[in-house]
Design an enzyme around this catalytic site. Structure first.
Site, PDB file in Angstrom:
ATOM      1  N   ARG A   1       0.859  -1.174   0.000  1.00 38.77           N
ATOM      2  CA  ARG A   1       0.000   0.000   0.000  1.00 38.77           C
ATOM      3  C   ARG A   1       0.905   1.237   0.000  1.00 38.77           C
ATOM      4  O   ARG A   1       2.111   1.147   0.192  1.00 38.77           O
ATOM      5  CB  ARG A   1      -0.935   0.000   1.206  1.00 38.77           C
ATOM      6  CG  ARG A   1      -0.276  -0.475   2.470  1.00 38.77           C
ATOM      7  CD  ARG A   1      -0.612   0.321   3.689  1.00 38.77           C
ATOM      8  NE  ARG A   1      -0.352   1.723   3.533  1.00 38.77           N
ATOM      9  CZ  ARG A   1       0.842   2.297   3.694  1.00 38.77           C
ATOM     10  NH1 ARG A   1       1.904   1.562   3.959  1.00 38.77           N
ATOM     11  NH2 ARG A   1       0.991   3.590   3.567  1.00 38.77           N
ATOM     12  N   GLY A   2       0.265   2.382  -0.221  1.00 41.98           N
ATOM     13  CA  GLY A   2       1.009   3.612  -0.433  1.00 41.98           C
ATOM     14  C   GLY A   2       1.095   3.861  -1.920  1.00 41.98           C
ATOM     15  O   GLY A   2       1.490   2.984  -2.697  1.00 41.98           O
TER      16      GLY A   2
ATOM     17  N   ARG B   1      -6.791  -0.597  -7.289  1.00 42.79           N
ATOM     18  CA  ARG B   1      -6.979   0.545  -6.385  1.00 42.79           C
ATOM     19  C   ARG B   1      -7.196   1.771  -7.263  1.00 42.79           C
ATOM     20  O   ARG B   1      -6.236   2.341  -7.788  1.00 42.79           O
ATOM     21  CB  ARG B   1      -5.748   0.780  -5.493  1.00 42.79           C
ATOM     22  CG  ARG B   1      -5.436  -0.289  -4.478  1.00 42.79           C
ATOM     23  CD  ARG B   1      -6.470  -0.427  -3.367  1.00 42.79           C
ATOM     24  NE  ARG B   1      -6.685   0.774  -2.585  1.00 42.79           N
ATOM     25  CZ  ARG B   1      -5.945   1.152  -1.540  1.00 42.79           C
ATOM     26  NH1 ARG B   1      -4.896   0.445  -1.182  1.00 42.79           N
ATOM     27  NH2 ARG B   1      -6.253   2.230  -0.855  1.00 42.79           N
TER      28      ARG B   1
ATOM     29  N   GLN C   1      -2.701   2.146  10.030  1.00 43.72           N
ATOM     30  CA  GLN C   1      -1.371   2.243   9.416  1.00 43.72           C
ATOM     31  C   GLN C   1      -0.406   3.065  10.264  1.00 43.72           C
ATOM     32  O   GLN C   1       0.797   2.790  10.291  1.00 43.72           O
ATOM     33  CB  GLN C   1      -1.475   2.856   8.010  1.00 43.72           C
ATOM     34  CG  GLN C   1      -2.186   1.983   7.003  1.00 43.72           C
ATOM     35  CD  GLN C   1      -3.643   2.363   6.841  1.00 43.72           C
ATOM     36  OE1 GLN C   1      -4.297   2.769   7.804  1.00 43.72           O
ATOM     37  NE2 GLN C   1      -4.177   2.254   5.637  1.00 43.72           N
TER      38      GLN C   1
ATOM     39  N   ASP D   1      -2.392  10.759  -2.400  1.00 43.16           N
ATOM     40  CA  ASP D   1      -2.608   9.743  -3.430  1.00 43.16           C
ATOM     41  C   ASP D   1      -2.955  10.372  -4.773  1.00 43.16           C
ATOM     42  O   ASP D   1      -2.856   9.719  -5.805  1.00 43.16           O
ATOM     43  CB  ASP D   1      -3.727   8.803  -2.987  1.00 43.16           C
ATOM     44  CG  ASP D   1      -3.284   7.898  -1.854  1.00 43.16           C
ATOM     45  OD1 ASP D   1      -2.917   6.749  -2.140  1.00 43.16           O
ATOM     46  OD2 ASP D   1      -3.281   8.342  -0.703  1.00 43.16           O
TER      47      ASP D   1
ATOM     48  N   ASN E   1      -6.053  12.142   0.087  1.00 41.43           N
ATOM     49  CA  ASN E   1      -5.157  11.362   0.944  1.00 41.43           C
ATOM     50  C   ASN E   1      -6.008  10.503   1.867  1.00 41.43           C
ATOM     51  O   ASN E   1      -7.240  10.545   1.829  1.00 41.43           O
ATOM     52  CB  ASN E   1      -4.238  12.303   1.740  1.00 41.43           C
ATOM     53  CG  ASN E   1      -3.073  11.558   2.378  1.00 41.43           C
ATOM     54  OD1 ASN E   1      -2.380  10.782   1.718  1.00 41.43           O
ATOM     55  ND2 ASN E   1      -2.841  11.791   3.656  1.00 41.43           N
TER      56      ASN E   1
END
Length: 352
Positions: A57-58, A100, A203, A244, A254
């Site tokens: 992720r990220g 995603r 997270q 993001d 984000n």
């Protein structure tokens, strides 16, 4: 700005993505901090599933993983040149892209792979592998530059608050917002680091404080709902977050909870910084109103660590991102430079 002043061996130890030459190994971020385990992806569909399941992720890390997913897909098709291969690989690229939808880096990385294919000849497989490696290498270099640029904005002795995870785990290494924090600590500018827990996937609690701990930085974890009280205390001068997607007017998407931090920061007179590579900038999206906000399974809100905390037969709403209006952002930092008080004109001047 002096990246040479930062000891990267000390402050950049974690690598969430490893290419073996035959498979992609992804650090399973769902199991951190108590289990450090890599998941091996032998084909592109396994990479797509890992992206969707938050194994990786990220936004930058998702893009890098997807690029290697294309390399894996290339092992399953026969083609004479890049153009021929592009048509045969497109279904796999579409499946990767759908994993995603909000993070623009995913589509950006796949677009780079398509462009590389279009210009490739009989060596198209080697071209794809070189392009995936370039995406990863460029991300690491960009993060180190952003770290120095962002840290230079922070006065010595400052406290910072961050949200979600924007470090090595979310990138090729060093991190975006967490890279600024690493650089700020290394340069003696940041004395205190606070991290919000980041519900529902935690997270901040599971990843960010663990990452900083690996580098010898001692963060303080707070409940998301404690942020405004913390700001009022005077212990924090900057909120530093990732993104993001960054729109043409400077609005940013984000992790959910970022927007309310920006509002609280403005009320308390704190500065708000967004740190992300230029691959996150989407000049085709005019404002945050046009961003598709991903929603995940409402069931993620019903439990913590597998233990149910909510009554049965209730509903839930689980958006994964929110949009921070550009008016609430003091600085956007990319590897191309710093945009202070971002708006449409400033973004156009920086990115065309």
């Amino acid at each position: 700005m002096n990246t040479n002043a930062i000891d990267f061996d000390r402050y950049d130890r974690i690598r969430p993505i490893r290419w073996t030459g035959q498979a992609l190994e992804l650090l399973d971020q769902r199991k951190l901090p108590f289990v450090v385990e890599y998941v091996t992806c032998a084909d592109s569909d396994a990479v797509a599933e890992a992206i969707h399941a938050l194994t990786v992720r990220g936004a930058p890390a998702i893009g890098i993983a997807a690029a290697w997913g294309v390399v894996l897909a290339s092992r399953t098709v026969e083609a004479n040149d890049g153009r021929d291969a592009a048509a045969r690989l497109e279904p796999a690229l579409q499946r990767l892209n759908a994993a995603r939808p909000t993070a623009v880096n995913l589509a950006w990385a796949l677009a780079r792979m398509r462009r590389a294919l279009a210009a490739a000849g009989a060596d198209w497989r080697e071209v794809l592998e070189r392009e995936a490696q370039a995406i990863a290498d460029e991300d690491l270099a960009a993060n180190r530059r952003m770290g120095a640029l962002g840290a230079a904005l922070i006065p010595p002795g400052s406290g910072v608050l961050t949200h979600c995870n924007t470090g090595s785990l979310a990138t090729a290494g060093f991190g975006t917002a967490l890279g600024v924090i690493r650089a700020g600590v290394a340069e003696g500018r940041i004395d205190k680091v606070f991290a919000g827990e980041t519900r529902p996937w935690l997270q901040g609690a599971r990843l960010t404080v663990w990452e900083l701990q690996q580098d010898g930085i001692s963060p303080t974890l707070i409940a998301d709902s404690a942020a405004s009280h913390l700001m009022r205390s005077g212990d924090v001068q900057w909120v530093v977050v990732g993104a993001d997607r960054i729109c043409a007017n400077g609005d940013t998407a984000n992790k959910i909870g970022t927007y309310q931090l920006a509002i609280a920061a403005r009320h308390h007179g704190l500065k708000f910084m967004v740190v992300a590579p230029s691959s996150t900038v989407d000049m085709e999206t005019p404002s945050g109103d046009a961003i598709h906000i991903e929603e995940r399974d409402p069931g993620e809100l019903f439990a913590v660590g597998g233990v149910r905390t909510a009554a049965d037969e209730i509903g839930a709403w689980n958006p994964v991102f929110d949009v921070t209006p550009h008016e609430l952002i003091d600085a956007i930092v990319t590897e191309r430079g710093v945009i202070e008080r971002p708006d449409e004109a400033a973004m156009k001047a920086a990115f065309g």
